[in-house]
Design an enzyme around this catalytic site. Structure first.
Site, PDB file in Angstrom:
ATOM      1  N   HIS A   3       0.842  -1.195   0.000  1.00  0.00           N
ATOM      2  CA  HIS A   3       0.000   0.000   0.000  1.00  0.00           C
ATOM      3  C   HIS A   3       0.876   1.243   0.000  1.00  0.00           C
ATOM      4  O   HIS A   3       1.881   1.300   0.703  1.00  0.00           O
ATOM      5  CB  HIS A   3      -0.912  -0.005   1.231  1.00  0.00           C
ATOM      6  CG  HIS A   3      -2.131   0.838   1.042  1.00  0.00           C
ATOM      7  ND1 HIS A   3      -2.102   2.208   1.128  1.00  0.00           N
ATOM      8  CD2 HIS A   3      -3.405   0.512   0.736  1.00  0.00           C
ATOM      9  CE1 HIS A   3      -3.320   2.688   0.900  1.00  0.00           C
ATOM     10  NE2 HIS A   3      -4.130   1.674   0.655  1.00  0.00           N
ATOM     11  N   HIS A   4       0.471   2.251  -0.786  1.00  0.00           N
ATOM     12  CA  HIS A   4       1.272   3.467  -0.890  1.00  0.00           C
ATOM     13  C   HIS A   4       1.336   4.210   0.444  1.00  0.00           C
ATOM     14  O   HIS A   4       2.247   5.016   0.667  1.00  0.00           O
ATOM     15  CB  HIS A   4       0.718   4.372  -1.996  1.00  0.00           C
ATOM     16  CG  HIS A   4       1.727   5.344  -2.548  1.00  0.00           C
ATOM     17  ND1 HIS A   4       2.492   6.159  -1.746  1.00  0.00           N
ATOM     18  CD2 HIS A   4       2.113   5.612  -3.820  1.00  0.00           C
ATOM     19  CE1 HIS A   4       3.288   6.902  -2.503  1.00  0.00           C
ATOM     20  NE2 HIS A   4       3.085   6.580  -3.766  1.00  0.00           N
ATOM     21  N   ALA A   5       0.403   3.920   1.356  1.00  0.00           N
ATOM     22  CA  ALA A   5       0.479   4.536   2.686  1.00  0.00           C
ATOM     23  C   ALA A   5       1.668   3.988   3.473  1.00  0.00           C
ATOM     24  O   ALA A   5       2.112   4.602   4.439  1.00  0.00           O
ATOM     25  CB  ALA A   5      -0.825   4.295   3.457  1.00  0.00           C
TER      26      ALA A   5
END
Lengths: 466, 466
Positions: B140-142
């Site tokens: 996830h880009h988070a």
């Protein structure tokens, strides 16, 4: 075709869906590759299937979007169907055994359907070490229940191995929907009430309802939310584990006859034996017996001329009893008490009764309250779906087995659904991966339970209640 | 470790996520099987990788649940990590070619991560016809941006083919996070303002901002939301298509030198040529030039001693110009104008400027308004991620190629991200399956565009602006 509103029962499966519990069901078929089939055979079959347009209901229907679509969901035909999304070709890694297949099916069943498209997918799986291939067909329960799913799959098969041009199931005219889905009953109850004597219906179902709620444990009747709690009733996560087992129907029937019970009593007995052993091993067996929820189709009192009715039995699995014979008698008595209770009603009364029974559960699922309560309505579902009894072929490939892959609810981490085909009962165990990491053991124990029961109940001939 | 709040930039990727646009990124590695490797080699490697515990940040972090978790998301260590969920072993169906790999990667990239677990998955894929295997790593880009993802993957590789005991990447100590993520800049701006003269920073970024907004088209500068609209800017659906292309860096550099531009100018030129051809073919080429958003790392004015700064250039791709030479000069001039503008600022001013530039886009994504507007901030992203230049090995298996699989936003149906490795630029095209059903063509045209540009720009030696 214009947009078509979903029934209350169908929209339940949209409303109850959450990130942790997707409401799709599936069938897993295993086929023998025809003699002489090369490595390109499966791919060619997939390519042939793709030539059939997806133009039949419900396979061409998607959820309507826009204003009001959440409040009053409706289906509309999808004019731009992308068959490559719906029909998929996959493979198992080496060595391509049962373990690899189980891992892939668990993974596929853990993934949500794309809500922008018709809510189904079909994956053809090659790379099995034993010269077979598999077909996994997944569909949202709002479109189709497990029984219809099984009938749908069978329709594109032929008893004739030389029949090589059966159309794909999405290109066949719509199936008359089986009325097996219990929640569907809710939608029918208003109509039922309108057709018959309201007071008689209310009276029958109220009496049955009170009889169940007031029943003493030894009566065999169990009210909803009277079940003990254990790991089967955890809050679920989105990942699934799937396990299978198959048992020969003739052995099941023989032991049922010797024990003086029905085939269904033996089904419950093997499930109970396996669950008892599993929970004992986990140190998690409740002192009170586990309660199984069992969809039943009953010949109701004929006064309203309604024929068979669908309801739900809540039967004790007798898991608190160590002695196999006593446990079997306990299960049999509990099922009989359920049948006696349900048999007192006409179909409209049965429908109303079933609604009363299911309503708190459905509300709990839709509101998310089910995730916060510690008291389950029941411990596990055991559902018996009739399948085709004759041997069938898909383009000359013999259908070897057919397993249902079902859905679980929050607080209901295990579903056992079985399907009959070609002399065997095929059990599919669908479980939450976190709550039941070792569900595979239950499947193994189920296989061993039949042998145990045969030994315990069969050695002395017919068993009678003590 | 206690719970750790997400930065504003990281939580953007949670807030912007919707059922139609999942905010994960991935890397696709292709490896040559070592000489003499049998059919069990990949499975044994997967089994070996599973022996490494998942105990390092960020691979052991999951989103904290409970009160306030939506308002102020935080990471917490997951104490019960199920490695079989995170590390997967899969296979391609026959014939195991590029097409089958593309289909599987597209499918894997279309599926959401399980929000109850650490937000990453790694799939090892066998069954490729050419004696190679693939590794798809999704996160996830988070948790991690594409550049960190690439560095993470490289860390568990070795330049030494005889090194057979490198640990899995999830067992390596945390990477210092690269500051490449543009939205991260938002979190830094308050600190930056505190460290330097507020008036000077405000003045610089305000002047740059006004210069861009007031720029005439011929200046090469383009303000946000001045782009034409076309199929690249559709409302997206959750299904992805992924295509790849690789180009030799020495050929790119040679033509850049002959044409008097940078390697990056040639990257934009081949992208522009491919997109122009694709959109012309679809009858969808806008009269105004397409605008590309390009993350840039710049050496800023040194007065604050801040070193490199990260910002975003909005450059014209000159797709309205038929003549290849004129198009190249147009692109080069637009990039130069962007660099001139951004180069006027110190790092704090650049950060503030970038925030002003990105804020409407981020708000549009988080609120869902982006799905309702017809005017895109830009037409497509072209992002150049530096990769390892030396040849690397995974347990003796040579890394053949490394492609970024990126994310798209609502209204941004195509992302082009490229990574350099072993003398090649590896382009990954991540697209919405519905908006760009033929994205594969863009990848093919990109390959042909280099040859065209070599011919057009190379035949007369160095090109000068008209």
């Amino acid at each position: 075709m214009a947009a078509k509103r979903l029934s209350l029962a169908d929209s339940f499966f949209l409303n109850a869906e959450s990130r942790d519990a997707y409401m799709h069901v599936a069938m897993l078929h295993r086929y023998a590759l025809p003699e002489g089939a090369g490595p390109e055979w499966v791919g060619q079959m997939v390519a042939r299937m793709k030539t059939y347009p997806v133009d039949q209901s419900p396979f061409n229907l998607r959820l309507r979007t826009g204003v009001g679509s959440k409040v009053a969901p409706a289906w509309e035909p999808d004019e731009r169907i992308d068959i490559d999304y719906h029909l998929r070709h996959a493979a198992l890694p080496h060595p391509g055994g049962e373990r690899e297949l189980g891992v892939l099916i668990s993974r596929l069943h853990s993934q949500p359907l794309d809500k922008n498209r018709p809510l189904w997918e079909c994956t053809v799986i090659e790379g099995l070490h034993d010269g077979s291939f598999a077909l996994y067909f997944k569909i949202h329960h709002a479109l189709m229940d497990g029984m219809s799913g099984s009938r749908t799959m069978s329709r594109c098969l032929s008893p004739d191995p030389s029949n090589l041009d059966m159309p794909a199931f999405w290109a066949m005219p719509p199936l008359k929907r089986a009325s097996a889905a219990v929640p569907k009953a809710i939608a029918e109850s208003a109509q039922a009430l309108a057709r018959t004597s309201v007071l008689s219906v209310l009276g029958q179902s109220f009496r049955a309802w009170m009889r169940m709620l007031r029943a003493a444990p030894e009566s065999g009747l169990i009210g909803p939310y009277r079940s003990p709690s254990c790991s089967l009733n955890a809050v679920v996560s989105p990942q699934r584990r799937f396990a299978t087992q198959s048992l020969p129907i003739d052995r099941m029937k023989a032991v049922a006859e010797r024990a003086g019970g029905t085939l269904n009593d033996i089904v419950l007995a093997v499930c109970a034996t396996a669950l008892r052993r599993y929970l004992l091993e986990q140190g998690d067996l409740p002192a009170k017996p586990l309660v199984s929820s069992i969809p039943v189709s009953l010949r109701t009192r004929e006064e309203a001329g309604e024929g068979n009715g669908i309801s739900l039995a809540l039967a004790s699995l007798g898991t608190h009893i160590a002695d196999p014979k006593a446990r079997f008698q306990h299960i049999k008595a509990s099922m009989q008490a359920n049948k006696d209770l349900l048999g007192t009603m006409t179909k409209p009364a049965l429908t109303l009764y079933t609604n009363l029974l299911m309503a708190p559960f459905m509300i709990g699922q839709m509101t998310g309250l089910a995730a916060r309560t510690k008291r389950p309505m029941y411990n596990t579902m055991v559902s018996n779906v009739p399948g085709p009894m004759e041997v069938l072929y898909l383009n000359g490939a013999r259908l070897l087995s057919a397993y249902p892959v079902s859905l679980i609810f929050n607080g209901q981490a295990l579903n056992i659904t079985l399907l009959s085909y070609d002399g065997h009962l095929h059990f599919g165990f669908t479980a939450c991966r976190v709550a039941l990491p070792h569900v595979q053991k239950i499947a193994v124990y189920l296989g061993e339970a039949l042998a145990e029961i045969e030994q315990d109940l069969g050695s002395e001939g017919r068993v009678t209640a003590a």
